[in-house]
Design a protein around this motif. Structure first.
Motif, PDB file in Angstrom:
ATOM      1  N   GLY A  24      82.193  43.421 -40.813  1.00 57.72           N
ATOM      2  CA  GLY A  24      82.325  42.737 -42.091  1.00 57.72           C
ATOM      3  C   GLY A  24      81.417  43.350 -43.149  1.00 57.72           C
ATOM      4  N   THR A  25      81.654  42.974 -44.389  1.00 56.79           N
ATOM      5  CA  THR A  25      80.820  43.406 -45.517  1.00 56.79           C
ATOM      6  C   THR A  25      80.522  42.200 -46.402  1.00 56.79           C
ATOM      7  N   GLU A  26      79.645  42.419 -47.404  1.00 54.38           N
ATOM      8  CA  GLU A  26      79.267  41.323 -48.288  1.00 54.38           C
ATOM      9  C   GLU A  26      80.462  40.792 -49.076  1.00 54.38           C
ATOM     10  N   ASP A  27      81.350  41.692 -49.494  1.00 51.47           N
ATOM     11  CA  ASP A  27      82.496  41.240 -50.286  1.00 51.47           C
ATOM     12  C   ASP A  27      83.693  40.883 -49.410  1.00 51.47           C
ATOM     13  N   ARG A  28      83.640  41.207 -48.121  1.00 54.77           N
ATOM     14  CA  ARG A  28      84.716  40.838 -47.195  1.00 54.77           C
ATOM     15  C   ARG A  28      84.079  40.237 -45.935  1.00 54.77           C
ATOM     16  N   GLN A  29      83.483  39.085 -46.116  1.00 52.38           N
ATOM     17  CA  GLN A  29      82.709  38.472 -45.047  1.00 52.38           C
ATOM     18  C   GLN A  29      83.571  37.899 -43.928  1.00 52.38           C
ATOM     19  N   ASN A  30      84.864  37.757 -44.137  1.00 47.91           N
ATOM     20  CA  ASN A  30      85.737  37.214 -43.101  1.00 47.91           C
ATOM     21  C   ASN A  30      86.394  38.293 -42.251  1.00 47.91           C
ATOM     22  N   ASP A  31      86.235  39.580 -42.679  1.00 50.48           N
ATOM     23  CA  ASP A  31      86.819  40.684 -41.906  1.00 50.48           C
ATOM     24  C   ASP A  31      85.849  41.117 -40.812  1.00 50.48           C
ATOM     25  N   ILE A  32      85.500  40.169 -39.958  1.00 58.50           N
ATOM     26  CA  ILE A  32      84.576  40.427 -38.857  1.00 58.50           C
ATOM     27  C   ILE A  32      85.322  40.320 -37.536  1.00 58.50           C
ATOM     28  N   LEU A  33      84.648  40.734 -36.476  1.00 55.62           N
ATOM     29  CA  LEU A  33      85.216  40.558 -35.144  1.00 55.62           C
ATOM     30  C   LEU A  33      84.877  39.135 -34.686  1.00 55.62           C
ATOM     31  N   HIS A  34      85.884  38.270 -34.733  1.00 54.30           N
ATOM     32  CA  HIS A  34      85.640  36.856 -34.421  1.00 54.30           C
ATOM     33  C   HIS A  34      85.466  36.617 -32.923  1.00 54.30           C
ATOM     34  N   HIS A  35      86.198  37.390 -32.123  1.00 54.72           N
ATOM     35  CA  HIS A  35      86.127  37.216 -30.661  1.00 54.72           C
ATOM     36  C   HIS A  35      86.131  38.602 -30.025  1.00 54.72           C
ATOM     37  N   GLY A  36      84.987  38.976 -29.476  1.00 51.36           N
ATOM     38  CA  GLY A  36      84.898  40.303 -28.877  1.00 51.36           C
ATOM     39  C   GLY A  36      83.673  40.444 -28.008  1.00 51.36           C
ATOM     40  N   ALA A  37      83.609  41.567 -27.263  1.00 50.03           N
ATOM     41  CA  ALA A  37      82.497  41.840 -26.361  1.00 50.03           C
ATOM     42  C   ALA A  37      82.166  43.324 -26.413  1.00 50.03           C
ATOM     43  N   LEU A  38      80.981  43.658 -25.900  1.00 48.53           N
ATOM     44  CA  LEU A  38      80.565  45.072 -25.860  1.00 48.53           C
ATOM     45  C   LEU A  38      80.290  45.458 -24.418  1.00 48.53           C
ATOM     46  N   ASP A  39      80.907  46.577 -23.992  1.00 51.23           N
ATOM     47  CA  ASP A  39      80.775  47.083 -22.629  1.00 51.23           C
ATOM     48  C   ASP A  39      80.174  48.485 -22.658  1.00 51.23           C
ATOM     49  N   VAL A  40      79.513  48.868 -21.576  1.00 49.21           N
ATOM     50  CA  VAL A  40      79.032  50.240 -21.403  1.00 49.21           C
ATOM     51  C   VAL A  40      79.659  50.785 -20.126  1.00 49.21           C
ATOM     52  N   GLY A  41      79.948  52.111 -20.142  1.00 47.36           N
ATOM     53  CA  GLY A  41      80.659  52.689 -19.001  1.00 47.36           C
ATOM     54  C   GLY A  41      80.021  53.969 -18.497  1.00 47.36           C
ATOM     55  N   GLU A  42      80.505  54.393 -17.295  1.00 50.28           N
ATOM     56  CA  GLU A  42      80.047  55.636 -16.676  1.00 50.28           C
ATOM     57  C   GLU A  42      81.231  56.334 -16.018  1.00 50.28           C
ATOM     58  N   ASN A  43      80.963  57.506 -15.446  1.00 51.92           N
ATOM     59  CA  ASN A  43      81.968  58.294 -14.732  1.00 51.92           C
ATOM     60  C   ASN A  43      83.164  58.645 -15.625  1.00 51.92           C
ATOM     61  N   VAL A  44      82.961  59.598 -16.509  1.00 49.80           N
ATOM     62  CA  VAL A  44      84.008  60.030 -17.426  1.00 49.80           C
ATOM     63  C   VAL A  44      84.996  60.936 -16.704  1.00 49.80           C
ATOM     64  N   ILE A  45      86.298  60.705 -16.956  1.00 46.39           N
ATOM     65  CA  ILE A  45      87.355  61.561 -16.403  1.00 46.39           C
ATOM     66  C   ILE A  45      88.300  61.937 -17.549  1.00 46.39           C
ATOM     67  N   ASP A  46      89.038  63.019 -17.375  1.00 46.25           N
ATOM     68  CA  ASP A  46      90.057  63.426 -18.339  1.00 46.25           C
ATOM     69  C   ASP A  46      91.338  62.652 -18.055  1.00 46.25           C
ATOM     70  N   ILE A  94      70.641  48.200 -17.591  1.00 47.44           N
ATOM     71  CA  ILE A  94      71.712  49.067 -17.068  1.00 47.44           C
ATOM     72  C   ILE A  94      71.096  50.068 -16.101  1.00 47.44           C
ATOM     73  N   PRO A  95      71.594  50.128 -14.872  1.00 50.37           N
ATOM     74  CA  PRO A  95      70.986  50.995 -13.857  1.00 50.37           C
ATOM     75  C   PRO A  95      71.493  52.436 -13.873  1.00 50.37           C
ATOM     76  N   PHE A  96      72.292  52.803 -14.860  1.00 45.66           N
ATOM     77  CA  PHE A  96      72.851  54.169 -14.881  1.00 45.66           C
ATOM     78  C   PHE A  96      72.796  54.737 -16.303  1.00 45.66           C
ATOM     79  N   ASP A  97      72.908  56.069 -16.391  1.00 37.34           N
ATOM     80  CA  ASP A  97      73.020  56.716 -17.692  1.00 37.34           C
ATOM     81  C   ASP A  97      74.397  56.405 -18.272  1.00 37.34           C
ATOM     82  N   ILE A  98      74.432  56.129 -19.533  1.00 34.50           N
ATOM     83  CA  ILE A  98      75.663  55.629 -20.163  1.00 34.50           C
ATOM     84  C   ILE A  98      76.492  56.779 -20.719  1.00 34.50           C
ATOM     85  N   HIS A  99      77.785  56.791 -20.373  1.00 34.58           N
ATOM     86  CA  HIS A  99      78.736  57.777 -20.896  1.00 34.58           C
ATOM     87  C   HIS A  99      79.571  57.208 -22.041  1.00 34.58           C
ATOM     88  N   CYS A 100      79.819  55.880 -22.001  1.00 35.58           N
ATOM     89  CA  CYS A 100      80.735  55.280 -22.985  1.00 35.58           C
ATOM     90  C   CYS A 100      80.213  53.924 -23.452  1.00 35.58           C
TER      91      CYS A 100
END
Length: 566
Positions: free
Chosen positions: A485-507, A537-543
């Protein structure tokens, strides 16, 4: 018969007078045009005498070329005496030719009469030409002198223009070192200030003090400060130099502080300039001189460091501003930029590559009388293909003066984005970004990860949509912060969400993805922030993945994603 001859002579005399008048009027033309008119006048006279029934020019081509070459010789040589001699010889040749023609005329019955009249005509014609040529050639001679002077001045102007066009070269200025120790090595950053005598207040010493006090010992090794005392008042300069040397002697000895002055003789004309924007004359003079002051300062600093930041002489600095600037430069590695802005006010906190300084100096000098320097900088940035402003917040520099250097008028402008205490700029290590959300126009995912004041903007996301950051190398994270969100668009926020971290990158399908993810937490009021991530977090983060847990009707702005590493 005598009456007829007199009429003929009178007619010739009138014709000659007309030719003389036309020839004299031609002096108002350019030199080569006047010379051509002179040739035509002489040749018209010749044609009139030889063919009275037809005044159209009739002359062998070689004679015309002879006249033309003679005038060309007159145009490009300054050996006037040689020219006059050749010119008189040509006149004698013309008179001789006229005499031979008149001798053959059959309009009179007796050759003696013809000879007498011919001699009389030649005498009168010679007197007329002598008087006329004396006037014309004296005028031409004077014009030659003026033209020669003008050509010399024109050559000087052309040389100056060519010098300005050579934007990679330095401006030829001999500076006076008022306080300096030779620089031992090239630094990372040069800080430039230009200062003049103010009617009210003097903030220069406080500005220099703030630069050094807000820098750590390690940072001081990487900076140099150049102060241009640009006022023409020598008494004022002596007082300021004495104050600077007393308070900052150790910085001068260490080569971190240099005080210079560009002599007045190198300045262009400052009076009678164009009054653009209907500015009063004294205002035009002030801002025009200021452009030249900055041009000479930039020119001096071109080879002292890798980067250059411009400050004004009434500025307060944020703590550890150099470290913050370094982080920003590192985060933009591989990105083209001309100017980075660390303040939104005037000519404060504008950062450049040092290799661009000669071009900027020439640019300011070339257009010094057109507009104020901060306006010229906008044009300079655009000409070098940086279309948009790249500005960082919070600002690193704050305007602290209350009185302007122009007439001492009040100037209470403040940068409301400034934070004096050290603010921690994120590291944001190199990464690739991906999202399956519907992106609006050019508000790409990468803009949320940049330190620039930009953001990602997408249309309403659905449950399961993701925004993924894939690091080039696994990292150990200290802190994560995500703002939506921003000051002029305060409602354009993530209302429902989470943040994850990952490991073991593959193509996977021409892209890289993490195999496993671990959830760190939920967004609250559109924001996520967590410190000491490495302890959770017990591992180095890739994502890092932003995951939409519920569909929403509002659009989504991800204003910034900040990551701090060890």
């Amino acid at each position: 018969m005598l009456l007829s001859c007199c009429c003929i002579l009178l007619g010739w005399r009138l014709e000659i007078s007309q030719i003389s008048y036309m020839h004299k009027a031609a002096l108002d033309l350019s030199f080569q045009t006047r010379a051509a008119e002179n040739v035509r006048a002489r040749l018209t006279l010749y044609s009139t005498l030889t063919h009275p029934e037809n005044t159209t020019l009739i002359l062998p081509e070689k004679d015309y070329q002879q006249n033309l070459k003679l005038y060309q010789h007159f145009l490009y040589r300054t050996d006037y005496d040689s020219f006059f001699l050749k010119y008189r010889m040509l006149k004698f040749y013309q008179m001789k030719h006229i005499f031979e023609i008149l001798d053959k005329m059959r309009c009179l019955r007796k050759r003696s009469t013809v000879s007498f009249l011919g001699v009389l005509v030649i005498f009168l014609l010679f007197m007329n030409l002598y008087i006329e040529d004396s006037y014309v050639l004296e005028g031409d001679k004077q014009l030659i002198r003026e033209t020669s002077t003008h050509q010399l001045n024109s050559e000087r102007y052309v040389h100056t223009f060519k010098d300005l066009s050579n934007f990679s070269g330095a401006i030829n200025v001999t500076y006076r070192y008022l306080a300096a120790t030779p620089l031992q090595r090239k630094r990372f950053l040069t800080i430039g200030l230009s200062s003049v005598k103010r009617k009210k207040g003097n903030y220069l010493l406080e500005t220099i003090k703030s630069i050094f006090e807000q820098s750590s010992y390690e940072e001081l090794k990487e900076i140099s400060v150049v102060v241009h005392l640009a006022d023409f008042n020598s008494s004022w300069r002596e007082v300021i130099v004495q104050d600077i040397t007393q308070k900052f002697a150790h910085h001068i000895i260490a080569g971190r502080l240099v005080v210079i002055h560009a002599p007045e003789e190198y300045y262009p004309i400052l009076d009678g300039l164009k009054r653009n924007y209907n500015d009063p004359e004294d205002r035009v003079r002030f801002r025009s001189k200021q452009n030249v002051d900055y041009a000479f300062l930039l020119n001096f600093c071109a080879n002292t460091s890798d980067y250059y930041v411009m400050l004004e002489d009434d500025v307060r600095c944020s703590k550890n501003f150099l470290t913050a600037i370094k982080k920003v430069i590192t985060s933009l590695e591989g990105t083209y930029w001309v100017t980075l802005e660390f303040s939104k006010l005037g000519y404060i906190g504008k950062l450049y590559h040092s290799h661009d300084l000669p071009r900027l100096a020439h640019f300011l000098l070339m257009f010094y009388q057109e507009m104020p320097c901060d306006w010229l900088l906008t044009h300079f940035r655009g000409l070098l293909a940086q279309k948009n402003v790249i500005r960082f917040k919070p600002s690193l520099f704050q305007h602290m003066g209350y009185y302007s250097s122009y007439k001492g008028t009040e100037n209470k402008l403040k940068d409301d984005d400034f934070e004096e205490e050290s603010f921690d700029i994120p590291d944001n290590p190199p990464a690739n970004l991906y999202t399956n959300m519907n992106v609006f126009e050019n508000y790409e995912a990468s803009k949320a990860y940049s330190s620039v004041d930009e953001y990602f903007w997408g249309k309403p996301p659905s449950a399961g949509d993701v925004f993924v950051i894939i690091f080039e190398n696994p990292i150990l994270i200290k802190k994560i912060k995500v703002s939506t969100g921003t000051e002029d668009r305060q409602n354009d926020i993530l209302h429902h969400g989470a943040l994850d971290v990952g490991e073991n990158v593959i193509d996977f399908k021409q892209s890289r993805q993490c195999v496993t993810y671990l959830r760190l937490g939920e967004f609250k009021n559109g924001n996520f922030e967590m410190s000491e991530v490495n302890q959770k977090i017990p591992f180095d983060i890739h994502c890092i993945r932003i995951y939409v847990t519920k569909t929403q009707k509002e659009w989504l702005i991800i204003r910034s994603i900040s990551i701090w590493t060890f």
